[in-house]
Design a protein around this motif. Structure first.
Motif, PDB file in Angstrom:
ATOM      1  N   HIS A   1      42.081 -14.919 -31.888  1.00 10.92           N
ATOM      2  CA  HIS A   1      41.539 -15.328 -30.662  1.00 10.92           C
ATOM      3  C   HIS A   1      40.262 -14.824 -30.281  1.00 10.92           C
ATOM      4  CE1 HIS A   1      42.681 -11.929 -27.986  1.00 10.92           C
ATOM      5  NE2 HIS A   1      41.617 -12.352 -27.542  1.00 10.92           N
ATOM      6  N   VAL A   2      39.927 -14.038 -30.740  1.00  9.71           N
ATOM      7  CA  VAL A   2      38.593 -12.859 -30.517  1.00  9.71           C
ATOM      8  C   VAL A   2      37.377 -14.019 -30.845  1.00  9.71           C
ATOM      9  CG1 VAL A   2      37.060 -11.056 -30.856  1.00  9.71           C
ATOM     10  CG2 VAL A   2      39.483 -10.669 -30.574  1.00  9.71           C
ATOM     11  N   CYS A   3      37.631 -14.510 -31.977  1.00  8.88           N
ATOM     12  CA  CYS A   3      36.448 -15.357 -32.613  1.00  8.88           C
ATOM     13  C   CYS A   3      37.013 -16.780 -32.342  1.00  8.88           C
ATOM     14  CB  CYS A   3      36.332 -15.271 -34.209  1.00  8.88           C
ATOM     15  SG  CYS A   3      35.985 -13.756 -34.724  1.00  8.88           S
ATOM     16  N   HIS A   4      38.223 -17.441 -32.438  1.00  9.30           N
ATOM     17  CA  HIS A   4      38.430 -18.843 -32.312  1.00  9.30           C
ATOM     18  C   HIS A   4      38.878 -19.108 -30.930  1.00  9.30           C
ATOM     19  CE1 HIS A   4      38.198 -19.737 -36.549  1.00  9.30           C
ATOM     20  NE2 HIS A   4      38.623 -18.619 -37.160  1.00  9.30           N
ATOM     21  N   GLY A   5      38.630 -18.368 -30.034  1.00 11.75           N
ATOM     22  CA  GLY A   5      38.948 -18.583 -28.724  1.00 11.75           C
ATOM     23  C   GLY A   5      40.401 -18.739 -28.156  1.00 11.75           C
ATOM     24  N   PRO A   6      40.727 -18.735 -26.900  1.00 12.39           N
ATOM     25  CA  PRO A   6      42.303 -18.765 -26.504  1.00 12.39           C
ATOM     26  C   PRO A   6      42.914 -20.042 -26.903  1.00 12.39           C
ATOM     27  CG  PRO A   6      40.512 -18.985 -24.629  1.00 12.39           C
ATOM     28  CD  PRO A   6      39.807 -18.614 -25.972  1.00 12.39           C
ATOM     29  N   ASP A   7      44.076 -19.896 -27.364  1.00  9.29           N
ATOM     30  CA  ASP A   7      45.131 -21.060 -27.681  1.00  9.29           C
ATOM     31  C   ASP A   7      44.493 -22.174 -28.806  1.00  9.29           C
ATOM     32  OD1 ASP A   7      46.894 -20.207 -25.807  1.00  9.29           O
ATOM     33  OD2 ASP A   7      45.453 -20.843 -24.359  1.00  9.29           O
ATOM     34  N   GLY A   8      43.359 -21.558 -29.664  1.00  5.99           N
ATOM     35  CA  GLY A   8      42.814 -22.249 -30.813  1.00  5.99           C
ATOM     36  C   GLY A   8      41.964 -23.173 -30.335  1.00  5.99           C
ATOM     37  N   MET A   9      41.421 -23.122 -29.131  1.00 10.16           N
ATOM     38  CA  MET A   9      40.498 -23.869 -28.687  1.00 10.16           C
ATOM     39  C   MET A   9      38.952 -23.909 -29.022  1.00 10.16           C
ATOM     40  SD  MET A   9      42.218 -25.704 -26.592  1.00 10.16           S
ATOM     41  CE  MET A   9      41.193 -26.667 -25.418  1.00 10.16           C
ATOM     42  N   GLY A  10      38.699 -22.728 -29.823  1.00 10.56           N
ATOM     43  CA  GLY A  10      37.303 -22.632 -30.307  1.00 10.56           C
ATOM     44  C   GLY A  10      36.400 -21.950 -29.205  1.00 10.56           C
ATOM     45  N   SER A  11      35.253 -21.352 -29.974  1.00  6.65           N
ATOM     46  CA  SER A  11      34.395 -20.646 -29.009  1.00  6.65           C
ATOM     47  C   SER A  11      32.778 -21.058 -29.632  1.00  6.65           C
ATOM     48  CB  SER A  11      34.558 -19.104 -29.258  1.00  6.65           C
ATOM     49  OG  SER A  11      34.306 -18.901 -30.787  1.00  6.65           O
ATOM     50  N   THR A  12      31.700 -20.407 -28.989  1.00  2.00           N
ATOM     51  CA  THR A  12      30.586 -20.654 -29.481  1.00  2.00           C
ATOM     52  C   THR A  12      30.260 -19.931 -30.776  1.00  2.00           C
ATOM     53  OG1 THR A  12      29.755 -18.727 -28.389  1.00  2.00           O
ATOM     54  CG2 THR A  12      29.560 -20.839 -27.350  1.00  2.00           C
ATOM     55  N   TYR A  13      31.211 -19.176 -31.166  1.00  2.00           N
ATOM     56  CA  TYR A  13      31.242 -18.230 -32.436  1.00  2.00           C
ATOM     57  C   TYR A  13      32.137 -18.899 -33.610  1.00  2.00           C
ATOM     58  CZ  TYR A  13      31.193 -14.081 -35.299  1.00  2.00           C
ATOM     59  OH  TYR A  13      31.334 -13.262 -36.338  1.00  2.00           O
ATOM     60  N   ALA A  14      33.101 -19.541 -33.562  1.00  2.00           N
ATOM     61  CA  ALA A  14      34.015 -20.323 -34.550  1.00  2.00           C
ATOM     62  C   ALA A  14      34.597 -21.384 -33.803  1.00  2.00           C
ATOM     63  CB  ALA A  14      35.130 -18.948 -34.922  1.00  2.00           C
ATOM     64  N   PRO A  15      34.880 -22.167 -34.824  1.00  2.00           N
ATOM     65  CA  PRO A  15      35.535 -23.461 -34.433  1.00  2.00           C
ATOM     66  C   PRO A  15      37.199 -23.470 -33.842  1.00  2.00           C
ATOM     67  CG  PRO A  15      35.869 -23.166 -36.928  1.00  2.00           C
ATOM     68  CD  PRO A  15      34.844 -22.082 -36.491  1.00  2.00           C
ATOM     69  N   ALA A  16      37.319 -24.672 -33.172  1.00  2.00           N
ATOM     70  CA  ALA A  16      38.800 -24.936 -32.591  1.00  2.00           C
ATOM     71  C   ALA A  16      39.693 -25.186 -33.640  1.00  2.00           C
ATOM     72  CB  ALA A  16      38.640 -25.921 -31.655  1.00  2.00           C
ATOM     73  N   LEU A  17      40.558 -24.263 -34.159  1.00  2.00           N
ATOM     74  CA  LEU A  17      41.541 -24.184 -34.990  1.00  2.00           C
ATOM     75  C   LEU A  17      42.477 -25.462 -34.668  1.00  2.00           C
ATOM     76  CD1 LEU A  17      41.951 -20.883 -36.241  1.00  2.00           C
ATOM     77  CD2 LEU A  17      40.536 -22.362 -37.371  1.00  2.00           C
ATOM     78  N   LYS A  18      42.667 -25.691 -33.271  1.00  2.00           N
ATOM     79  CA  LYS A  18      43.312 -26.812 -32.853  1.00  2.00           C
ATOM     80  C   LYS A  18      43.025 -27.939 -33.507  1.00  2.00           C
ATOM     81  CE  LYS A  18      44.657 -28.859 -28.464  1.00  2.00           C
ATOM     82  NZ  LYS A  18      44.568 -30.192 -28.669  1.00  2.00           N
ATOM     83  N   ASP A  19      41.718 -28.253 -33.522  1.00  2.00           N
ATOM     84  CA  ASP A  19      41.100 -29.434 -33.996  1.00  2.00           C
ATOM     85  C   ASP A  19      41.125 -29.277 -35.757  1.00  2.00           C
ATOM     86  OD1 ASP A  19      40.613 -30.372 -31.567  1.00  2.00           O
ATOM     87  OD2 ASP A  19      38.561 -29.745 -31.664  1.00  2.00           O
TER      88      ASP A  19
END
Length: 162
Positions: free
Chosen positions: A61-79
């Motif tokens: 989650h540090v890179c990919h955001g909470p709950d797989g939602m992504g961030s400005t740094y890494a893509p949303a794994l949920k997608d």
């Protein structure tokens, strides 16, 4: 891209129909193609989905955001899991990935030699697959199946415990 009907809603899943059809000796649910998948009954999840939630929020989650939602740094794994197969997921997590364009450079490090990730790749995949198909929301699973002895034995072996 494959579209699967689930509860009247079409969902894309790169690895096919996520419906759980059998459970193996470690408690892992598998789809008809033998890929790990989730089993959710109301507000209760299988052990792998629960463990995947915990592992994701520990290491990803540090890179990919909470709950797989992504961030400005890494893509949303949920997608990402809507079009990524199980084999592709394992390959990217184990070997890493580098995407370079004229405007940005995204690098995912390899986690194949990190037992805190490598020993739980199926758990991570199952959790993210549930998120990808909107089978589980953003909340921590409150109820879950118990971890069985065969799972614990495999986990201990992977982590180097005797």
């Amino acid at each position: 891209m494959i579209f699967v009907a689930s509860g009247g809603i079409a969902v894309a899943d790169g690895s096919g129909d996520p419906t759980a059809v059998k459970q193996n000796e470690t408690g892992e649910w598998l789809d008809k193609d033998g890929n790990p998948t989730y089993k959710i009954n109301g507000d209760s999840v299988d052990w792998y989905t629960y463990s995947g939630y915990r592992r994701y929020h520990s290491d990803c989650h540090v890179c990919h955001g909470p709950d797989g939602m992504g961030s400005t740094y890494a893509p949303a794994l949920k997608d990402s899991l809507k079009t990524m197969s199980y084999a592709d997921f394992l390959g990217v997590v184990a070997s890493g990935r580098k995407n370079v364009s004229t405007s940005q450079e995204n690098v995912m490090p390899a986690f194949g030699d990190n037992p805190n990730v490598a020993c739980y790749m199926d758990d991570l995949y199952v959790y993210l697959r549930a998120r990808s198909n909107d089978a589980w929301g953003r909340a921590r699973p409150g109820k879950h199946e118990d971890k069985n002895d065969a799972y614990t034995k495999n986990e201990d072996s992977c982590m180097g415990k005797k």
